[in-house]
Scaffold this active site. Structure first.
Site, PDB file in Angstrom:
ATOM      1  N   LYS A   1       2.778   3.677 -11.356  1.00 11.89           N
ATOM      2  CA  LYS A   1       1.579   2.914 -11.038  1.00 11.89           C
ATOM      3  C   LYS A   1       1.142   2.030 -12.213  1.00 11.89           C
ATOM      4  CE  LYS A   1       0.883   4.254  -6.810  1.00 11.89           C
ATOM      5  NZ  LYS A   1       0.992   3.284  -5.684  1.00 11.89           N
TER       6      LYS A   1
ATOM      7  N   ALA B   1       3.421   6.706 -14.403  1.00 17.29           N
ATOM      8  CA  ALA B   1       4.272   5.669 -14.995  1.00 17.29           C
ATOM      9  C   ALA B   1       4.556   4.558 -13.995  1.00 17.29           C
ATOM     10  CB  ALA B   1       5.581   6.284 -15.489  1.00 17.29           C
TER      11      ALA B   1
ATOM     12  N   TYR C   1       4.415   9.470 -11.174  1.00 18.69           N
ATOM     13  CA  TYR C   1       3.426   8.679 -10.447  1.00 18.69           C
ATOM     14  C   TYR C   1       2.634   7.785 -11.391  1.00 18.69           C
ATOM     15  CZ  TYR C   1      -0.625   7.703  -7.447  1.00 18.69           C
ATOM     16  OH  TYR C   1      -1.623   7.089  -6.725  1.00 18.69           O
TER      17      TYR C   1
ATOM     18  N   ASN D   1       0.802  -1.218   0.000  1.00 21.50           N
ATOM     19  CA  ASN D   1       0.000   0.000   0.000  1.00 21.50           C
ATOM     20  C   ASN D   1       0.838   1.272   0.000  1.00 21.50           C
ATOM     21  OD1 ASN D   1      -2.449   1.777   0.775  1.00 21.50           O
ATOM     22  ND2 ASN D   1      -1.065   2.017   2.519  1.00 21.50           N
TER      23      ASN D   1
END
Length: 262
Positions: A159, A157, A155, A90
């Site tokens: 994810k 890319a 971010y 997470n």
């Protein structure tokens, strides 16, 4: 009897935000929760709250990008509790920037935390899950891993790559009884979004999210618990979107030239 009695659940980023809420809710359902966070104070606080409420938890202070430390963490979890039933990757960061305004160092940093750390944890934990006959892996991907938005190149890319990892793991280990899915939250009130409140936030949601419902950390935790349970045993390799309908449409949060100076 809770849904996760005696199940061992390891959650990164468990010291705050969605991670903390998810740790608390898994514990309420009987899980033995391993709270992993780089922030010692946050990890210990989450554990203290779980124990005070009658649950069981253990804190682990770790940089999720440090493979040596993560090997130590997961070995201790396995040695202490005998198994690892659920791994929830997470933890992450959410920087802004384009291909020009994002420095190479910052791009590498977000790729390391939001993507490479997911691989590291899976690389270490999957053999434990294979030995015990199965398990569940969850990865927070976010909607920008599905549909990029302006000014979030690193971010988005990272994810998108984490989603690809999710699918590959699901395919490679399905016959080892290991399921792997991605959770894709929309805008959620968490410490990651501190400073973005009030009128500015309301205007953003009005043009960005179709639903008027304000997504809470509890909504993400409930999704994680469902995906970790046998209720979703037929689901693997999928991005599960929790975003008030945003990704389903073509809403585009883009400023007109006349708005850029505002």
């Amino acid at each position: 009897m809770g849904r996760f009695d005696k199940k061992v659940v390891a959650i990164t980023g468990g010291g705050s935000g969605m991670g903390k809420t998810t740790c608390m809710m898994f514990a309420e359902e009987g899980a033995l929760v391993c709270v992993i966070d780089v922030n010692e104070k946050g990890a210990l606080a989450t554990v203290a709250e779980i124990v005070e409420a009658g649950g069981q938890a253990k804190a682990y202070v770790a940089d999720i990008t440090d493979e040596t430390r993560m090997e130590e963490v997961f070995k201790d979890i396995h040695d202490t509790f005998g198994r690892i039933d659920v791994l929830y990757n997470n933890a992450g960061i959410s920087p802004t920037g384009t291909a020009v305004t994002t420095s190479i160092a910052d791009f590498r940093k977000v790729m390391k935390i939001d993507m490479e750390a997911v691989f590291i944890a899976c690389h270490i934990v999957i053999p434990y899950m294979e030995q015990q006959g199965g398990g569940v892996i969850l990865n927070t991907v976010g909607t920008y891993g599905l549909r990029p938005t302006p000014n979030k190149i690193g971010y988005s890319a990272a994810k998108a790559a984490a989603l690809s990892l999710t699918r590959s793991i699901a395919v490679d280990f399905a016959r080892s009884n290991i399921r792997c899915n991605a959770i894709c939250p929309g805008f959620v009130d968490t410490p990651l979004n501190n400073g973005f409140e009030g009128e500015a936030r309301e205007r953003f949601l009005d043009r960005y999210q179709p639903s008027l419902y304000k997504i809470k950390a509890e909504d993400i935790a409930l999704t994680a618990m469902w995906l970790a349970s046998d209720e979703s045993k037929a689901i693997t390799g999928q991005p599960i979107v929790v975003d008030g309908g945003t990704e389903a449409c073509l809403y585009f949060n883009y400023k007109k030239p006349s708005e850029l100076a505002k």
